[in-house]
Design a protein around this motif. Structure first.
Motif, PDB file in Angstrom:
ATOM      1  N   SER A 270       0.825  -1.202   0.000  1.00 48.91           N
ATOM      2  CA  SER A 270       0.000   0.000   0.000  1.00 48.91           C
ATOM      3  C   SER A 270       0.865   1.260   0.000  1.00 48.91           C
ATOM      4  O   SER A 270       0.549   2.244  -0.690  1.00 48.91           O
ATOM      5  CB  SER A 270      -0.926  -0.012   1.217  1.00 48.91           C
ATOM      6  OG  SER A 270      -1.731   1.145   1.262  1.00 48.91           O
ATOM      7  N   ALA A 271       1.972   1.231   0.754  1.00 56.73           N
ATOM      8  CA  ALA A 271       2.881   2.379   0.765  1.00 56.73           C
ATOM      9  C   ALA A 271       3.551   2.570  -0.599  1.00 56.73           C
ATOM     10  O   ALA A 271       3.762   3.701  -1.047  1.00 56.73           O
ATOM     11  CB  ALA A 271       3.945   2.191   1.848  1.00 56.73           C
ATOM     12  N   VAL A 272       3.875   1.478  -1.273  1.00 57.23           N
ATOM     13  CA  VAL A 272       4.456   1.567  -2.622  1.00 57.23           C
ATOM     14  C   VAL A 272       3.475   2.226  -3.577  1.00 57.23           C
ATOM     15  O   VAL A 272       3.834   3.103  -4.378  1.00 57.23           O
ATOM     16  CB  VAL A 272       4.843   0.162  -3.128  1.00 57.23           C
ATOM     17  CG1 VAL A 272       5.195   0.201  -4.610  1.00 57.23           C
ATOM     18  CG2 VAL A 272       6.024  -0.372  -2.336  1.00 57.23           C
ATOM     19  N   ALA A 273       2.213   1.817  -3.506  1.00 60.78           N
ATOM     20  CA  ALA A 273       1.198   2.390  -4.383  1.00 60.78           C
ATOM     21  C   ALA A 273       0.992   3.874  -4.101  1.00 60.78           C
ATOM     22  O   ALA A 273       0.793   4.677  -5.026  1.00 60.78           O
ATOM     23  CB  ALA A 273      -0.113   1.631  -4.218  1.00 60.78           C
ATOM     24  N   ASN A 274       1.038   4.275  -2.840  1.00 62.71           N
ATOM     25  CA  ASN A 274       0.874   5.687  -2.490  1.00 62.71           C
ATOM     26  C   ASN A 274       2.038   6.522  -3.029  1.00 62.71           C
ATOM     27  O   ASN A 274       1.831   7.635  -3.546  1.00 62.71           O
ATOM     28  CB  ASN A 274       0.785   5.821  -0.972  1.00 62.71           C
ATOM     29  CG  ASN A 274       0.413   7.222  -0.536  1.00 62.71           C
ATOM     30  OD1 ASN A 274      -0.656   7.727  -0.846  1.00 62.71           O
ATOM     31  ND2 ASN A 274       1.315   7.861   0.187  1.00 62.71           N
ATOM     32  N   ALA A 275       3.255   6.000  -2.936  1.00 61.98           N
ATOM     33  CA  ALA A 275       4.405   6.720  -3.477  1.00 61.98           C
ATOM     34  C   ALA A 275       4.344   6.806  -4.994  1.00 61.98           C
ATOM     35  O   ALA A 275       4.788   7.798  -5.592  1.00 61.98           O
ATOM     36  CB  ALA A 275       5.700   6.035  -3.036  1.00 61.98           C
ATOM     37  N   SER A 276       3.773   5.795  -5.634  1.00 58.50           N
ATOM     38  CA  SER A 276       3.643   5.822  -7.093  1.00 58.50           C
ATOM     39  C   SER A 276       2.695   6.925  -7.537  1.00 58.50           C
ATOM     40  O   SER A 276       2.906   7.563  -8.575  1.00 58.50           O
ATOM     41  CB  SER A 276       3.164   4.459  -7.596  1.00 58.50           C
ATOM     42  OG  SER A 276       4.096   3.437  -7.295  1.00 58.50           O
ATOM     43  N   VAL A 277       1.639   7.167  -6.758  1.00 62.35           N
ATOM     44  CA  VAL A 277       0.719   8.256  -7.083  1.00 62.35           C
ATOM     45  C   VAL A 277       1.432   9.600  -6.995  1.00 62.35           C
ATOM     46  O   VAL A 277       1.298  10.460  -7.879  1.00 62.35           O
ATOM     47  CB  VAL A 277      -0.508   8.216  -6.152  1.00 62.35           C
ATOM     48  CG1 VAL A 277      -1.375   9.458  -6.338  1.00 62.35           C
ATOM     49  CG2 VAL A 277      -1.335   6.961  -6.411  1.00 62.35           C
ATOM     50  N   SER A 282       4.052  14.301  -9.940  1.00 61.87           N
ATOM     51  CA  SER A 282       5.194  15.200 -10.096  1.00 61.87           C
ATOM     52  C   SER A 282       5.457  15.543 -11.563  1.00 61.87           C
ATOM     53  O   SER A 282       6.213  16.477 -11.849  1.00 61.87           O
ATOM     54  CB  SER A 282       6.446  14.572  -9.493  1.00 61.87           C
ATOM     55  OG  SER A 282       6.816  13.403 -10.208  1.00 61.87           O
ATOM     56  N   SER A 283       4.846  14.821 -12.490  1.00 55.82           N
ATOM     57  CA  SER A 283       5.053  15.124 -13.907  1.00 55.82           C
ATOM     58  C   SER A 283       4.416  16.454 -14.312  1.00 55.82           C
ATOM     59  O   SER A 283       4.685  16.961 -15.410  1.00 55.82           O
ATOM     60  CB  SER A 283       4.490  13.996 -14.772  1.00 55.82           C
ATOM     61  OG  SER A 283       3.094  13.833 -14.553  1.00 55.82           O
ATOM     62  N   TYR A 284       3.572  17.027 -13.446  1.00 53.64           N
ATOM     63  CA  TYR A 284       2.979  18.334 -13.734  1.00 53.64           C
ATOM     64  C   TYR A 284       3.926  19.487 -13.408  1.00 53.64           C
ATOM     65  O   TYR A 284       3.619  20.645 -13.685  1.00 53.64           O
ATOM     66  CB  TYR A 284       1.680  18.514 -12.937  1.00 53.64           C
ATOM     67  CG  TYR A 284       0.502  17.790 -13.539  1.00 53.64           C
ATOM     68  CD1 TYR A 284      -0.129  18.282 -14.678  1.00 53.64           C
ATOM     69  CD2 TYR A 284       0.021  16.624 -12.970  1.00 53.64           C
ATOM     70  CE1 TYR A 284      -1.212  17.618 -15.227  1.00 53.64           C
ATOM     71  CE2 TYR A 284      -1.065  15.962 -13.513  1.00 53.64           C
ATOM     72  CZ  TYR A 284      -1.674  16.463 -14.641  1.00 53.64           C
ATOM     73  OH  TYR A 284      -2.744  15.800 -15.189  1.00 53.64           O
ATOM     74  N   LEU A 285       5.070  19.200 -12.808  1.00 48.91           N
ATOM     75  CA  LEU A 285       6.029  20.235 -12.435  1.00 48.91           C
ATOM     76  C   LEU A 285       7.178  20.268 -13.432  1.00 48.91           C
ATOM     77  O   LEU A 285       7.471  19.261 -14.093  1.00 48.91           O
ATOM     78  CB  LEU A 285       6.559  19.979 -11.022  1.00 48.91           C
ATOM     79  CG  LEU A 285       5.493  19.998  -9.901  1.00 48.91           C
ATOM     80  CD1 LEU A 285       6.132  19.629  -8.586  1.00 48.91           C
ATOM     81  CD2 LEU A 285       4.814  21.360  -9.834  1.00 48.91           C
ATOM     82  N   SER A 334      -3.624   5.833  -9.077  1.00 45.37           N
ATOM     83  CA  SER A 334      -4.661   6.027  -8.058  1.00 45.37           C
ATOM     84  C   SER A 334      -5.499   4.763  -7.880  1.00 45.37           C
ATOM     85  O   SER A 334      -5.838   4.380  -6.748  1.00 45.37           O
ATOM     86  CB  SER A 334      -5.549   7.212  -8.434  1.00 45.37           C
ATOM     87  OG  SER A 334      -4.801   8.410  -8.504  1.00 45.37           O
ATOM     88  N   GLU A 335      -5.820   4.115  -8.981  1.00 44.31           N
ATOM     89  CA  GLU A 335      -6.600   2.878  -8.888  1.00 44.31           C
ATOM     90  C   GLU A 335      -5.785   1.780  -8.212  1.00 44.31           C
ATOM     91  O   GLU A 335      -6.314   1.012  -7.402  1.00 44.31           O
ATOM     92  CB  GLU A 335      -7.045   2.440 -10.281  1.00 44.31           C
ATOM     93  CG  GLU A 335      -8.093   3.325 -10.923  1.00 44.31           C
ATOM     94  CD  GLU A 335      -9.370   3.368 -10.092  1.00 44.31           C
ATOM     95  OE1 GLU A 335      -9.773   2.323  -9.560  1.00 44.31           O
ATOM     96  OE2 GLU A 335      -9.946   4.462  -9.956  1.00 44.31           O
ATOM     97  N   SER A 336      -4.497   1.725  -8.536  1.00 46.46           N
ATOM     98  CA  SER A 336      -3.642   0.730  -7.884  1.00 46.46           C
ATOM     99  C   SER A 336      -3.538   0.991  -6.388  1.00 46.46           C
ATOM    100  O   SER A 336      -3.523   0.055  -5.581  1.00 46.46           O
ATOM    101  CB  SER A 336      -2.247   0.746  -8.518  1.00 46.46           C
ATOM    102  OG  SER A 336      -2.302   0.400  -9.886  1.00 46.46           O
TER     103      SER A 336
END
Length: 436
Positions: A270-277, A282-285, A334-336
């Motif tokens: 779950s922590a991996v999935a949260n970091a992936s989001v 960050s691609s918007y920066l 987000s779905e993951s």
């Protein structure tokens, strides 16, 4: 292998004590003996599944190291030399000229990503969680291998005792056959009695053959588990009697929810999935980078003289539109994450369910041992009385055979109940992730 059983196998039966050396089946070379601790240790060495989990953990460690390396600049060193022939074509004058043109160069370059929208930190968090997940899954796989090894070890012991039960059944059938023959000789029995006891003896011998085949298969399965090329003979532990657990039921459930490898792996996932989001967002920066280099070039074979130059550059970029690729990446991440959180919650509920089921099974098997022991005592006494009644013609040979079959089943039930208890305890320890 320790001790002779007192009430598990009747003392009047022709059954060897488990402390006696075990002979190989079918005239094969003696198989090596092994304790449970040795089997558990070797199974972790030769398990392909555990090796795969260890490789996954090593790969996760390498990925985490690479994430740390992204905070350091990339540095490259280059050099070169070129030599041209004396006669060469000069494209400027369109003429053939004579002479050589040698050149030598060296360069040192470095570049560094100053800002990537926090992607480095998100990736570091993701790899850290992935490493924790890999460690948890390795622990989960280790306990799965230990459970499988314990089950195979106990199954081999179970089959060994069932062979002895079958041998005892053959001995009882032979004894009943001698009794009926004596009765026929003195005229108090019939030929039908002798035929029925012969049939019961044939059935008992057939059961013994099947039990020996199952014993051999169980020993080979244990040998494969511990990396042996042939069968392995398990050494009976000192005590297989039920014993109170070191923790209470609420403590076991709380412990399972906190340290269970399955729950730890789901939490890390779950922590991996949260970091992936966060990394996808960050691609918007914009991206900012800096680079620098130093170059030396000379036409002579000398480190003195030559041309020297250096450069320093700061650059930035921003992706205005990428065909909705960023939006898709964020949506998928987000779905993951949602699935990972639901999986984590389900893992906690699943552990509670598995612990409760294992505890109930443990309680049931403990009671089953007492019931089976009482049934064995009743069956022994019943056979003794039926044989006495048959000797004075107050019971038929069918009554004797029925009592013998009941005693055979009672012995097998007690053996199964004892080993089912040990397997249930091993399953509980596998769920919790520690010995109890």
């Amino acid at each position: 292998m320790g001790y002779c059983r007192e009430r598990w196998i009747p003392a009047g039966l022709v059954v060897a004590c488990l402390a006696a050396p075990m002979t190989p089946l079918d005239g094969q070379a003696p198989a090596p003996t092994m304790t449970l601790q040795e089997a558990l240790r070797l199974s972790q060495v030769y398990s392909p599944q555990l090796a795969q989990s260890q490789a996954t953990l090593n790969n996760a460690g390498g990925t985490r190291q690479r994430a740390w390396g992204s905070f350091l600049p990339n540095v490259s060193l280059g050099s070169g030399a070129s030599v041209q022939s004396q006669n060469r074509f000069d494209p400027n004058t369109q003429r053939l000229v004579t002479g050589s043109s040698d050149s030598y160069n060296a360069s040192l370059n470095a570049n560094y990503q100053i800002f990537q929208g926090g992607r480095k930190f998100h990736e570091l968090n993701r790899t850290e969680s992935a490493l924790i997940e890999a460690e948890a899954r390795l622990g989960n796989q280790r306990f799965a291998v230990l459970l499988q090894t314990s089950t195979l070890f106990l199954n081999a012991l179970r089959q060994d005792e069932l062979v002895q039960v079958a041998e005892a059944s053959v001995a009882r059938a032979e004894e009943s056959l001698e009794i009926t023959r004596t009765q026929v000789q003195v005229g108090t029995g019939t030929r039908s009695d002798s035929l029925r006891t012969r049939l019961e003896l044939a059935n008992a011998r057939q059961s013994l053959l099947q039990a020996e085949n199952q014993l051999r298969a169980a020993r080979f399965a244990l040998g494969r588990q511990v990396g042996a090329d042939g069968p392995v003979l398990p050494v009976l532990p000192e005590n297989l009697e039920p014993a109170p657990l070191a923790l209470s039921e609420p403590e076991i459930i709380a412990l399972a929810e906190s340290i269970s490898p399955a729950v730890r792996a789901a939490t890390a996932s779950s922590a991996v999935a949260n970091a992936s989001v966060s990394s996808a967002r960050s691609s918007y920066l914009p991206n900012l980078s800096v680079s620098s280099g130093y170059t030396w070039a000379n036409q002579d074979r000398s480190f003195t003289g030559g041309n020297r130059s250096w450069n320093f550059r700061i650059s930035g970029s921003y992706q205005l539109f990428d065909g909705f690729q960023r939006e898709q990446n964020i949506s998928q991440a987000s779905e993951s994450r949602r699935v990972a959180r639901l999986t984590e919650d389900d893992a906690r509920r699943g552990v509670r369910q598995d612990v409760d089921a294992a505890l109930r099974t443990l309680e049931t098997q403990e009671q089953a041992i007492g019931i089976a022991a009482e049934a064995l005592f009743v069956a022994e006494e019943d056979l003794r009385l039926i044989r006495e009644r048959y000797a004075v013609q107050m019971a038929t040979i069918l009554d004797v055979i029925t009592s013998q079959v009941a005693l055979d089943q009672a012995e097998a039930n007690l053996v199964s109940a004892r080993y089912d208890y040990m397997v249930a305890k091993a399953q509980l320890e596998s769920i919790v992730g520690r010995e109890l």
